[in-house]
Enzyme design. Structure first.
Site, PDB file in Angstrom:
ATOM      1  N   LYS A 187      49.824  54.513  74.873  1.00  7.46           N
ATOM      2  CA  LYS A 187      50.541  55.398  75.793  1.00  7.46           C
ATOM      3  C   LYS A 187      49.532  56.287  76.506  1.00  7.46           C
ATOM      4  CE  LYS A 187      52.717  59.331  75.264  1.00  7.46           C
ATOM      5  NZ  LYS A 187      52.436  59.965  76.590  1.00  7.46           N
ATOM      6  N   SER A 240      44.906  68.173  73.269  1.00  3.73           N
ATOM      7  CA  SER A 240      44.706  69.541  72.808  1.00  3.73           C
ATOM      8  C   SER A 240      44.952  69.654  71.311  1.00  3.73           C
ATOM      9  CB  SER A 240      45.644  70.492  73.548  1.00  3.73           C
ATOM     10  OG  SER A 240      46.982  70.324  73.103  1.00  3.73           O
ATOM     11  N   GLY A 244      47.796  68.097  68.977  1.00  7.67           N
ATOM     12  CA  GLY A 244      47.268  67.343  67.843  1.00  7.67           C
ATOM     13  C   GLY A 244      47.907  67.739  66.530  1.00  7.67           C
ATOM     14  N   GLU A 261      41.206  63.580  68.101  1.00 10.67           N
ATOM     15  CA  GLU A 261      40.082  64.188  68.827  1.00 10.67           C
ATOM     16  C   GLU A 261      40.689  65.261  69.705  1.00 10.67           C
ATOM     17  OE1 GLU A 261      37.986  65.678  71.241  1.00 10.67           O
ATOM     18  OE2 GLU A 261      38.151  63.843  72.425  1.00 10.67           O
ATOM     19  N   CYS A 295      36.165  67.342  76.791  1.00  8.77           N
ATOM     20  CA  CYS A 295      36.289  67.991  75.487  1.00  8.77           C
ATOM     21  C   CYS A 295      34.948  68.351  74.881  1.00  8.77           C
ATOM     22  CB  CYS A 295      37.070  67.087  74.541  1.00  8.77           C
ATOM     23  SG  CYS A 295      36.405  65.416  74.426  1.00  8.77           S
ATOM     24  N   GLU A 394      39.471  76.912  74.809  1.00  8.32           N
ATOM     25  CA  GLU A 394      39.011  75.836  75.690  1.00  8.32           C
ATOM     26  C   GLU A 394      39.712  75.960  77.044  1.00  8.32           C
ATOM     27  OE1 GLU A 394      38.145  71.112  75.171  1.00  8.32           O
ATOM     28  OE2 GLU A 394      40.116  71.804  74.564  1.00  8.32           O
TER      29      GLU A 394
END
Length: 492
Positions: A187, A240, A244, A261, A295, A394
């Site tokens: 996806k 993110s 996650g 990740e 990232c 971030e």
């Protein structure tokens, strides 16, 4: 020169293109022009379920998991050949949907993942220890035995990719999953589905058996179906840390394996003896590469106080020379953010930085003369304390912070004072000290004086702490998609 491109506007399930179960559509916009470039199906949970069921049949009944690794490798090489033949098309799609400038679109976004695919088929799979005999003597009182330790495919995998590097991230999941003998449902992110849809074409051209790779384009509901479906054995997610954690919790109910990740706020340490020109180029790339939407980018620069002012002057000059604009323009060196919502998020964080007392040294606004597109100026904050929001959050935008330090001990402390631990960098003429510092940085990857060029498929990519779980790339990524089984028998 403009390269035309085509793509399917259907889902790819069980080896064929198919319509979604509803008329709901996802509008894909060029982030540099805000123009609609495509509409693709918005897969429902029903569609995601169909894809999972196809993957389950292909795993339980189909030939793919039972093929020899060399046979699977041959199919993967045919996929690589088809990708190489259509690289100009992939580049064009990437520039249009992700907003990459051409040099990035032609390398990390497209050519690098194809190189990883070739490396998996040509280097990793032939040398991998798919099985090995048990060695040594049995425990006292147990008796003698013989056996083998086998590595077997994990099963049905749900692969959920992020928007910033759509083809690269989809490939970093699909490559090891397929190499291991797993079947998968991919996806892509709803903002950037087009390159991932092309994987169906490549699968067909290579002769991948039906159901081995399925592709559904959808949002949260389709994703939830994949992370909770009882027939899914493994979930791999890039995005993110907030999402996650949700994925991790959803998968926990059925004890799925999870590979995550989830980003970072990586520190680039510039010691007093550093090559300042090289260190500046590194920090400049951390701020501006793909408009900061990466990232592992080094966005938190820690500079020794003795060279701080000189470094900041050089970095400011570099940022002033960045040309922001449409990636279709060959003179552009930094493109747009992916969406209006992402730009709004970055602007909000910039305001937070100013409110908390950091000094906005440059940027912080939308560029003049660009009425369309989700653009931001490259932005730099000084007088930053590591406890500030902008030093801990971030951005996923073209914003960097500079933090001074007085000793190596302080630099390590600041670098590790983060909820993340994906990557890091050290710049120093004293490579012995740099290696020692690298061993103390709590991150999955640390470069010294810029590290090696490119994204090495022999590396292990992944993070510590809230940057994720597991590793990607090469044999390390392959291992995540394999179960370990011991088969033993009585010695005679």
């Amino acid at each position: 020169m403009t390269t035309s491109y085509t793509f399917s506007s259907q889902l790819y399930i069980d080896g064929r293109r198919t319509d979604a179960s509803s008329d709901a559509r996802i509008v894909v916009r060029n982030p540099a022009t805000e123009e609609t470039i495509a509409e693709v199906p918005e897969a429902s949970p029903v569609d995601a379920r169909r894809a999972v069921e196809a993957a389950r049949r292909a795993f339980d009944e189909g030939p793919w998991p039972r093929m020899k690794p060399s046979e699977r490798a041959a199919v993967l090489l045919r996929m690589a050949e088809e990708m190489e033949r259509r690289l100009p098309e992939l580049v064009a799609v990437n520039m249009a949907e992700a907003g990459s400038v051409r040099p990035l679109a032609e390398t990390l976004q497209t050519l690098v993942p194809v190189a990883h695919l070739r490396d998996m088929a040509e280097r990793v799979m032939p040398a991998f220890a798919w099985e090995r005999p048990m060695e040594g003597t049995a425990a006292p009182g147990v008796g003698n035995a013989q056996g083998m330790v086998r590595r077997e495919p994990f099963g049905v995998c749900a692969l959920i990719a992020a928007y910033n590097f759509p083809f690269f991230l989809s490939m970093m999941k699909a490559i090891p999953a397929l190499a291991a003998g797993c079947t998968a449902v991919l996806k892509p992110a709803p903002q950037t589905p087009l390159e991932s849809l092309l994987l169906g074409d490549f699968a067909d051209a290579a002769g991948l058996p039906p159901g081995v790779l399925n592709i559904v384009t959808g949002g949260v509901e389709a994703g939830r179906e994949l992370t909770t479906h009882p027939l899914v054995d493994l979930v791999s997610f890039t995005g993110s840390d907030t999402v996650g954690r949700t994925v991790y919790a959803q998968a926990a109910a059925s004890m799925k394996k999870v590979v995550l990740e989830c980003g970072g706020k990586s520190a680039n340490i510039v010691r007093a003896d550093a090559d300042l020109d090289g260190a500046v180029r590194s920090s400049l790339a951390g701020i501006t590469t793909h408009a900061g939407q990466g990232c592992s980018l080094l966005t938190r620069t820690l500079v020794h106080e003795s060279v701080h002012d000189e470094f900041v002057g050089l970095l400011g000059a570099g940022l002033a020379a960045v040309r922001v604009g449409d990636p279709a323009d060959a003179t552009t060196t930094m493109g747009p953010l992916i969406s209006e919502a992402q730009r709004d998020k970055v602007e909000k964080l910039i305001r937070v930085g100013e409110e908390e007392g950091a000094r906005l040294a440059c940027g912080g606004r939308r560029p003049a003369g660009l009425g369309k597109g989700y653009f931001m100026e490259p932005t730099l904050f000084l007088d930053v304390d590591n406890s500030m929001t902008i030093a801990r959050t971030e951005f996923f935008g073209p914003v960097g912070v500079v933090i001074p330090f007085g000793s190596d001990e302080e630099a390590v402390r600041i670098a590790n004072d983060s909820p993340y631990g994906l990557s890091g960098g050290i710049w120093s003429a004293d490579t012995t000290t740099a290696h020692s510092l690298a061993s103390r940085i709590r991150a999955g990857g640390v470069t010294i004086n810029g590290g090696s060029a490119g994204v090495n498929p022999r590396a292990a990519f992944g993070g510590y702490k809230q940057s994720g779980l597991g590793r990607e790339w090469g044999e390390f990524g392959l291992s995540e998609y394999l179960q370990t089984k011991t088969v033993s028998w009585a010695a005679r």
